[in-house]
Scaffold this motif. Sequence first.
Motif, PDB file in Angstrom:
ATOM      1  N   GLU A  74       0.722  -0.675   0.289  1.00  0.00           N
ATOM      2  CA  GLU A  74       0.167   0.364   0.150  1.00  0.00           C
ATOM      3  C   GLU A  74       0.623   0.883  -0.205  1.00  0.00           C
ATOM      4  OE1 GLU A  74      -3.612   1.845   2.470  1.00  0.00           O
ATOM      5  OE2 GLU A  74      -3.022   0.325   3.218  1.00  0.00           O
ATOM      6  N   TYR A  75       0.199   2.036  -0.640  1.00  0.00           N
ATOM      7  CA  TYR A  75       0.880   3.643  -1.172  1.00  0.00           C
ATOM      8  C   TYR A  75       0.499   4.502   0.298  1.00  0.00           C
ATOM      9  CZ  TYR A  75       3.410   2.104  -5.268  1.00  0.00           C
ATOM     10  OH  TYR A  75       4.299   1.414  -5.984  1.00  0.00           O
ATOM     11  N   LYS A  76       1.019   4.903   1.061  1.00  0.00           N
ATOM     12  CA  LYS A  76       0.328   6.050   1.861  1.00  0.00           C
ATOM     13  C   LYS A  76       0.554   6.557   1.541  1.00  0.00           C
ATOM     14  CE  LYS A  76      -0.462   1.959   5.845  1.00  0.00           C
ATOM     15  NZ  LYS A  76       0.166   1.529   7.162  1.00  0.00           N
ATOM     16  N   GLU A  77      -0.112   7.867   2.049  1.00  0.00           N
ATOM     17  CA  GLU A  77      -0.531   9.199   1.633  1.00  0.00           C
ATOM     18  C   GLU A  77       0.728   9.947   2.783  1.00  0.00           C
ATOM     19  OE1 GLU A  77      -2.966  13.260   1.353  1.00  0.00           O
ATOM     20  OE2 GLU A  77      -3.786  11.477   0.681  1.00  0.00           O
ATOM     21  N   ARG A  78       1.368  11.228   2.491  1.00  0.00           N
ATOM     22  CA  ARG A  78       2.545  11.945   3.512  1.00  0.00           C
ATOM     23  C   ARG A  78       1.974  12.942   3.271  1.00  0.00           C
ATOM     24  NH1 ARG A  78       8.034  11.872   0.560  1.00  0.00           N
ATOM     25  NH2 ARG A  78       8.089  10.270  -0.747  1.00  0.00           N
ATOM     26  N   GLU A  79       2.280  12.905   5.199  1.00  0.00           N
ATOM     27  CA  GLU A  79       1.994  14.574   5.472  1.00  0.00           C
ATOM     28  C   GLU A  79       2.904  15.710   5.127  1.00  0.00           C
ATOM     29  OE1 GLU A  79       1.138  14.969   9.576  1.00  0.00           O
ATOM     30  OE2 GLU A  79      -0.032  12.222   9.786  1.00  0.00           O
ATOM     31  N   ARG A  80       2.164  16.576   4.577  1.00  0.00           N
ATOM     32  CA  ARG A  80       2.831  17.795   4.155  1.00  0.00           C
ATOM     33  C   ARG A  80       3.023  18.764   4.518  1.00  0.00           C
ATOM     34  NH1 ARG A  80       3.999  16.512  -1.867  1.00  0.00           N
ATOM     35  NH2 ARG A  80       4.411  13.892  -2.129  1.00  0.00           N
ATOM     36  N   GLU A  81       3.855  19.711   5.349  1.00  0.00           N
ATOM     37  CA  GLU A  81       3.325  21.196   5.343  1.00  0.00           C
ATOM     38  C   GLU A  81       3.635  22.412   4.500  1.00  0.00           C
ATOM     39  OE1 GLU A  81       6.213  22.271   8.670  1.00  0.00           O
ATOM     40  OE2 GLU A  81       5.774  20.403   9.674  1.00  0.00           O
TER      41      GLU A  81
ATOM     42  N   ARG B  93       1.617  12.383  -5.953  1.00  0.00           N
ATOM     43  CA  ARG B  93       1.792  11.118  -5.891  1.00  0.00           C
ATOM     44  C   ARG B  93       0.112   9.869  -5.508  1.00  0.00           C
ATOM     45  NH1 ARG B  93       5.666   8.334  -2.674  1.00  0.00           N
ATOM     46  NH2 ARG B  93       5.066   7.361  -1.347  1.00  0.00           N
ATOM     47  N   ARG B  94       0.498   8.344  -6.123  1.00  0.00           N
ATOM     48  CA  ARG B  94       0.171   7.892  -6.034  1.00  0.00           C
ATOM     49  C   ARG B  94      -0.606   7.147  -4.357  1.00  0.00           C
ATOM     50  NH1 ARG B  94       1.137   3.401  -9.919  1.00  0.00           N
ATOM     51  NH2 ARG B  94       2.762   3.021 -10.240  1.00  0.00           N
ATOM     52  N   THR B  95      -2.023   6.952  -3.614  1.00  0.00           N
ATOM     53  CA  THR B  95      -1.488   5.799  -3.298  1.00  0.00           C
ATOM     54  C   THR B  95      -3.069   5.456  -2.600  1.00  0.00           C
ATOM     55  OG1 THR B  95      -4.215   8.081  -2.502  1.00  0.00           O
ATOM     56  CG2 THR B  95      -1.930   8.480  -1.799  1.00  0.00           C
ATOM     57  N   GLY B  96      -2.849   4.188  -2.386  1.00  0.00           N
ATOM     58  CA  GLY B  96      -3.801   3.074  -2.315  1.00  0.00           C
ATOM     59  C   GLY B  96      -2.443   2.133  -1.943  1.00  0.00           C
ATOM     60  N   ARG B  97      -3.651   1.291  -2.288  1.00  0.00           N
ATOM     61  CA  ARG B  97      -2.671  -1.073  -2.678  1.00  0.00           C
ATOM     62  C   ARG B  97      -2.350  -0.950  -3.689  1.00  0.00           C
ATOM     63  NH1 ARG B  97      -3.571  -3.136   1.792  1.00  0.00           N
ATOM     64  NH2 ARG B  97      -3.411  -5.745   0.444  1.00  0.00           N
ATOM     65  N   PHE B  98      -2.115  -2.182  -3.808  1.00  0.00           N
ATOM     66  CA  PHE B  98      -1.398  -2.048  -5.488  1.00  0.00           C
ATOM     67  C   PHE B  98      -0.741  -3.941  -5.105  1.00  0.00           C
ATOM     68  CE2 PHE B  98       2.493  -0.846  -3.178  1.00  0.00           C
ATOM     69  CZ  PHE B  98       3.641  -2.396  -3.749  1.00  0.00           C
ATOM     70  N   GLU B  99      -0.705  -4.779  -6.084  1.00  0.00           N
ATOM     71  CA  GLU B  99      -0.787  -5.829  -6.499  1.00  0.00           C
ATOM     72  C   GLU B  99       0.522  -6.044  -7.576  1.00  0.00           C
ATOM     73  OE1 GLU B  99      -3.020  -9.819  -5.735  1.00  0.00           O
ATOM     74  OE2 GLU B  99      -2.676 -10.082  -8.032  1.00  0.00           O
ATOM     75  N   TYR B 100       1.867  -7.089  -7.475  1.00  0.00           N
ATOM     76  CA  TYR B 100       2.661  -6.976  -8.801  1.00  0.00           C
ATOM     77  C   TYR B 100       2.467  -8.930  -9.266  1.00  0.00           C
ATOM     78  CZ  TYR B 100       6.301  -6.954 -11.749  1.00  0.00           C
ATOM     79  OH  TYR B 100       7.280  -7.613 -12.613  1.00  0.00           O
TER      80      TYR B 100
END
Length: 77
Positions: free
Chosen positions: A13-20, A28-35
């Motif tokens: 899973e790509y998680k969203e980073r906290e940004r100031e 940047r994409r977020t969410g689950r992936f499968e390869y």
Amino acid sequence: MEPRERELRTTGEYKEREREGVLRRSTRRTGRFEYRALLPADVKAEEITATLADGVLTVTVPKAQAAKPHHIEITEA
């Protein structure tokens, strides 16, 4: 990671980073992936290793020892 028969399945899973500051656009994409990747028949599935360093996933799949050829002598009957 799950090696099954001749397939190596990687999920995550790509998680969203906290940004100031002000964010106008997110690329940047977020969410689950499968390869999924097909493996050759001659690998040691029980010895597969994976490491994650600086956002790079490195998967090592050792090859099985190739069967050594042997000569069969043919004799006349």
